[in-house]
Design an enzyme around this catalytic site. Structure first.
Site, mmCIF file in Angstrom:
data_model
loop_
_atom_site.group_PDB
_atom_site.id
_atom_site.type_symbol
_atom_site.label_atom_id
_atom_site.label_comp_id
_atom_site.label_asym_id
_atom_site.label_seq_id
_atom_site.Cartn_x
_atom_site.Cartn_y
_atom_site.Cartn_z
ATOM 1 N N ASP A 60 -17.712 -8.947 -56.819
ATOM 2 C CA ASP A 60 -16.510 -9.639 -56.349
ATOM 3 C C ASP A 60 -15.611 -10.115 -57.480
ATOM 4 O OD1 ASP A 60 -16.925 -9.442 -53.551
ATOM 5 O OD2 ASP A 60 -18.581 -10.843 -53.771
ATOM 6 N N ASP A 74 -16.813 -4.080 -48.308
ATOM 7 C CA ASP A 74 -15.907 -5.023 -48.978
ATOM 8 C C ASP A 74 -15.590 -4.589 -50.413
ATOM 9 O OD1 ASP A 74 -17.876 -5.947 -47.187
ATOM 10 O OD2 ASP A 74 -17.409 -8.044 -47.588
ATOM 11 N N THR A 98 -26.098 -3.791 -41.271
ATOM 12 C CA THR A 98 -25.072 -4.818 -41.386
ATOM 13 C C THR A 98 -25.642 -6.047 -42.053
ATOM 14 O OG1 THR A 98 -23.246 -5.875 -40.240
ATOM 15 C CG2 THR A 98 -25.397 -6.122 -39.204
ATOM 16 N N ARG A 150 -13.796 -7.767 -40.251
ATOM 17 C CA ARG A 150 -13.262 -7.902 -41.604
ATOM 18 C C ARG A 150 -13.647 -6.693 -42.458
ATOM 19 N NH1 ARG A 150 -14.270 -12.813 -42.442
ATOM 20 N NH2 ARG A 150 -16.045 -12.748 -43.880
ATOM 21 N N TRP A 152 -11.219 -4.638 -44.775
ATOM 22 C CA TRP A 152 -11.424 -4.375 -46.212
ATOM 23 C C TRP A 152 -11.326 -2.866 -46.489
ATOM 24 C CZ3 TRP A 152 -10.425 -8.797 -47.831
ATOM 25 C CH2 TRP A 152 -11.205 -9.944 -47.735
ATOM 26 N N SER A 154 -19.517 -15.856 -41.749
ATOM 27 C CA SER A 154 -20.606 -14.963 -41.349
ATOM 28 C C SER A 154 -21.400 -15.585 -40.218
ATOM 29 C CB SER A 154 -21.526 -14.680 -42.544
ATOM 30 O OG SER A 154 -22.598 -13.874 -42.090
HETATM 31 N N1 GLY Z 1 -16.750 -10.211 -49.003
HETATM 32 C C1 GLY Z 1 -17.383 -11.144 -48.174
HETATM 33 C C2 GLY Z 1 -16.749 -11.352 -46.868
HETATM 34 O O1 GLY Z 1 -15.850 -10.683 -46.486
HETATM 35 O O2 GLY Z 1 -17.188 -12.223 -46.179
#
Ligand code: GLY
Length: 880
Positions: free
Chosen positions: A115, A180, A240, A252, A256, A384
């Site tokens: 990240d 992501d 997942t 999401r 991404w 999440s």
């Molecule tokens: N990259 C982590 C998220 O989208 O939660």
């Protein structure tokens, strides 16, 4: 001024060929979003000073929650601040964004997670884009280097996390790649551009290709996690982490992936990436379970048959399925770039969805009240659900991509089209004013300011020995004079000989119908008592007078139209570097050259260019319009790197205060009302003007006073300029540069007086005329192409009695000659019988005269009185 050689009407044409895509004025969406962001973030940054804690979300009580530098979200907070600066142009946002960006510096060495792309690109990437500060380059390259340590050539991908334990508890994987990760590739492309080393870019392409191969299902929904064997590259599992089930489409994740493939296409132009992006976009847009407001549920497949979570999911915990505003924001931003790569006809559906998302997010349902929601902008995102964290909360990255999408909406090309439509609408209202302008034919330009004091010499050196351009008003740039040193010239500015009435009367007697004077030139010094900047003739000099006001009043008294020159883009005192560094940073990424011409690179002011526009240029233009109510022209100059939005802003500012004022072409981006063919240049007949035009020229070679330039135009050259221009349909604005005392050079006064005498006699052939089918006949062909050419070659002309310039008005054609034939016999070939039937001929200032006309032309004998004229004559010819 100036030093423009040629101008093309580029963007103007876009207007006609680019279909109008917007249904309504949508700028309100943008304004609303940023107004709220400004209010929320002002509270947040005032409340929160600990630079080691990055705002991320909010708790149940609406209190901001924070994270530390190791987290993946640290870059979004400075990123949001950068977007607010980008929109507002207010340096207070730049300063706070810079502080927060620099707090992340250490992360350039962070190799612990993928990240780092998010973290450093959203902070430092924006910092570089919006400041052009090249010191950020090394940090961005080092960040990419750190990210690259996670690239495994065997797998052909970057490792996202160090371990991934499956929800079923049976496996732990060592090389998980999550969808992501597509978002981190942009940093790699940037690093290759900044370093010239393709290694980063190549890794990004490999990663995207591997992802495309392994992470998608046929319907272009994506697996969140693909686990690889790091030694063989084999796919071990597809699962997942944050989605509903292994086979579901986590919202999401879809966003991404879509965004990532748009970036891939931007950077590679490889059609397979465009296709992937479009397929992902279609998946989202056409999904049967996408709600009407286009903000998706956190996973597209929640509670659907065939989708079984293997984590501890209890349907009863959720009365309604949570939405994820962050997924919508990322999608909107991606769509708004994707449409740029699509055929015009395909764009609308995507644009519509992007617009609906932005409208939804801007509505009270998703937008916070001021002071609430952890001081973030958007509500209702999901971190999440399987991890039972951040459910239905604000998230800093939702804000970030929302603001990015709003900026993209603002800047999209159809916005440009919309701007041009609005411009056309305003321009259309000026038909009358432009017609009046075209009748005037002849005007006086005045360049005057502090530069008249050095008068072309700095510290004993002539400008020509210091650099170029060598026009006197550019001395500050050419001699690289620091701003504070230059400003001291104001202490010496006391032009005791200045007399506005004398100058205006001189112009009037020369036959000039209008006057345009420099209200502020590139040095930033205003010749009027500006309330916006005290660097002006009234407040900063011992002279203490308002020169523009005095000239304005004199023009009203003597009935001359009045206009001002205003240097809107270049301001060496307060205009920073005329956005050179910022533009260069952006151009470099596109391998485009950036022209620094005119930019203050030796001692730029420390404010941003945006704040110069907000705090000086626009307010000064407003005050000029408010003070000089009968202003007719505003002569902007040297737009340089100005964007269409910036040029439009000036145009609209002028229009809103006085819709009759006409604006010179050099406002930039095709947004002038009248064209300027170049400095010291007479256009060729073959050039086609779609707008009224004005040729401009100096009396010598400099615009401002230059003590050693005595190459004054003589009366013949002045008449040549006027006739050549008028016969082609233009206006001629002739410049003078008074000296530091306010004196006008003697040859200028003398030659203008003679010219005025000639014009008084032949006024009818000049004012209010239009071009005839032929502009000139005769052997003397002169081309005047620019300042340098005229300076080098001089004006060499031996006009003959066979040279005629033509104009027309109603049924009359006028033929003007500079030279009288020795034998008195005049022959005008263009007026032969085949061309037109001549009914009568008159010599202006004398009266009717006999003539003959045949297939070879018109012939007549001049009376004795005219034969002795040293200034030639003009024929008024009535056609039948
Ligand atoms: N990259 C982590 C998220 O989208 O939660």
């Amino acid at each position: 001024m100036i030093v423009f050689k040629y101008n093309l009407y580029v963007i103007y044409f876009l207007t006609f060929f680019y279909p109008f895509l917007l249904h309504a004025d949508t700028s309100d969406i943008v304004k609303k979003g940023f107004d709220l962001a400004e209010r929320q973030y002002a509270l947040l940054y005032q409340d929160h000073k600990d630079m080691s804690k990055y705002p991320r979300s909010a708790d149940r009580n609406g209190k901001t929650t924070f994270t530390d530098i190791r987290d993946w979200t640290g870059g979004f907070w400075p990123g949001c601040l950068w977007y607010v600066f980008d929109y507002t142009g207010d340096d207070k946002w730049r300063d706070v964004a810079l502080k927060w960006t620099n707090s992340l510096r250490q992360n350039q060495f962070n190799t612990n997670h993928h990240d780092i792309g998010f973290v450093m690109n959203c902070s430092y990437g924006n910092a570089y884009r919006l400041t052009g500060d090249t010191t950020f380059k090394a940090i961005l390259i080092q960040s990419a280097k750190s990210l690259l340590t996670r690239f495994n050539p065997k797998v052909g991908a970057i490792k996202s996390w160090d371990v991934f334990p499956s929800w079923d508890g049976k496996h732990t994987y060592e090389f998980p790649v999550i969808i992501d990760n597509m978002m981190n590739l942009e940093l790699l492309f940037l690093a290759s551009k900044l370093s010239g080393d393709p290694i980063y870019r190549n890794a990004a392409i490999r990663h995207a290709e591997t992802t495309l191969k392994n992470q998608y299902r046929p319907d272009f929904s994506s697996y969140h996690v693909v686990a690889y064997d790091p030694n063989t590259g084999a796919v071990l599992s597809k699962e997942t982490a944050q989605g509903f089930s292994d086979n579901s489409a986590w919202a999401r994740g879809q966003a991404w992936g879509l965004y990532g493939f748009v970036v891939m296409y931007r950077e590679t132009k490889d059609p397979k990436f465009l296709q992937a992006a479009q397929k992902m976009a279609e998946f989202y847009i056409k999904h049967p379970r996408l709600p009407q407001d286009k903000v998706p549920q956190w996973d597209f497949d929640v509670n659907q048959a065939g989708f079984v979570p293997n984590w501890n999911y209890r349907k009863a915990d959720f009365e309604t399925i949570p939405r994820d505003a962050s997924a919508a924001a990322v999608t909107a931003s991606a769509l708004l770039e994707l449409v740029d790569y699509m055929e015009t006809g395909q764009q609308q559906e995507y644009l519509d969805v992007a617009e609906i998302i932005l409208r939804s997010l801007g509505s009270p349902k998703y937008s916070s009240e001021v002071g609430a929601n952890g001081l973030f902008v958007l509500k209702h995102s999901v971190g999440s659900i399987p991890h039972k964290g951040e459910i239905d909360v604000p998230l800093v990255y939702a804000d970030y991509y929302y603001l990015e999408a709003l900026m993209r909406w603002n800047k999209r090309s159809h916005r440009l089209t919309q701007l041009m439509k609005q411009w056309q609408e305003m321009n259309r209202q000026k038909t009358r004013a432009l017609k009046d302008f075209q009748q005037q034919k002849f005007g006086l330009f005045i360049h005057w300011g502090l530069y008249a004091i050095p008068a072309g010499i700095w510290n004993g050196q002539k400008m020509e020995d210091l650099g170029s351009p060598s026009v006197a008003e550019w001395i500050q740039l050419v001699a690289k004079i620091p701003r504070s040193t230059y400003a001291k010239l104001a202490d010496q500015f006391s032009p005791q000989s200045f007399d506005a009435d004398k100058i205006v009367k001189m112009a009037k007697d020369a036959g000039m119908k209008y006057l345009v004077v420099t209200s502020k030139h590139h040095d930033g010094f205003a010749l009027y008592g500006s309330m916006v900047s005290s660097f002006n003739s009234e407040q900063a000099t011992p002279f203490k007078r308002d020169i523009i006001q005095e000239l304005y009043d004199a023009c009203l008294r003597h009935k001359l139209d009045f206009g001002v020159y205003y240097s809107h883009n270049i301001d060496w005192k307060d205009g920073s570097d005329a956005q050179y560094a910022v533009t260069k940073a952006q151009h470099d990424m596109l391998n485009k050259k950036t022209d620094a011409f005119g930019a203050n690179l030796w001692d730029p002011s420390t404010n941003s260019f945006a704040s110069y526009l907000n705090k000086k240029a626009i307010p000064q233009v407003k005050e000029i319009l408010q003070r000089f109510k009968k202003l007719k022209y505003i002569w902007f100059d040297m737009p340089g790197l100005m964007t269409a939005e910036q040029s439009f802003r000036f145009y609209k500012t002028v229009y809103d205060l006085n819709p009759n004022i006409i604006v010179s072409e050099r406002i930039g981006n095709g947004m002038g009302d009248y064209a300027i063919p170049g400095d010291n240049r007479i256009p060729d007949l073959s050039e086609h003007f779609t707008k009224p035009w004005e040729a401009i020229g100096t009396f010598n070679h400099s615009w401002g006073y230059k003590s050693y330039d005595h190459d004054w135009k003589d009366v013949d050259e002045l008449r040549y300029w006027l006739l050549e221009i008028v016969s082609k349909g233009g206006n001629y604005m002739l410049n003078i540069g008074p000296d530091a005392q306010g004196n006008v050079a003697t040859p200028v006064k003398k030659n203008l007086a003679i010219l005025g005498k000639w014009l008084r006699l032949n006024a009818e052939a000049v004012y209010g005329t239009s071009p005839w089918t032929i502009a000139h006949e005769g052997p003397t062909i002169i081309r005047i192409t620019d300042t340098e050419q005229r300076e080098k070659e001089g004006f060499k002309a031996a006009f003959t009695a066979s040279d005629f310039w033509f104009t027309q008005k109603k049924d009359f054609v006028y033929a003007m000659a500079l030279v009288v034939p020795k034998d008195g016999i005049v022959k005008v070939q263009s007026l032969n019988q085949n061309k037109a039937k001549v009914k009568s001929v008159e010599i202006l200032g004398f009266g009717r005269i006999d003539f003959q006309q045949d297939n070879h032309g018109l012939q007549l004998k001049l009376p004795k009185k005219i034969q002795n004229s040293s200034l030639g004559y003009a024929l008024k010819i009535k056609l039948g």
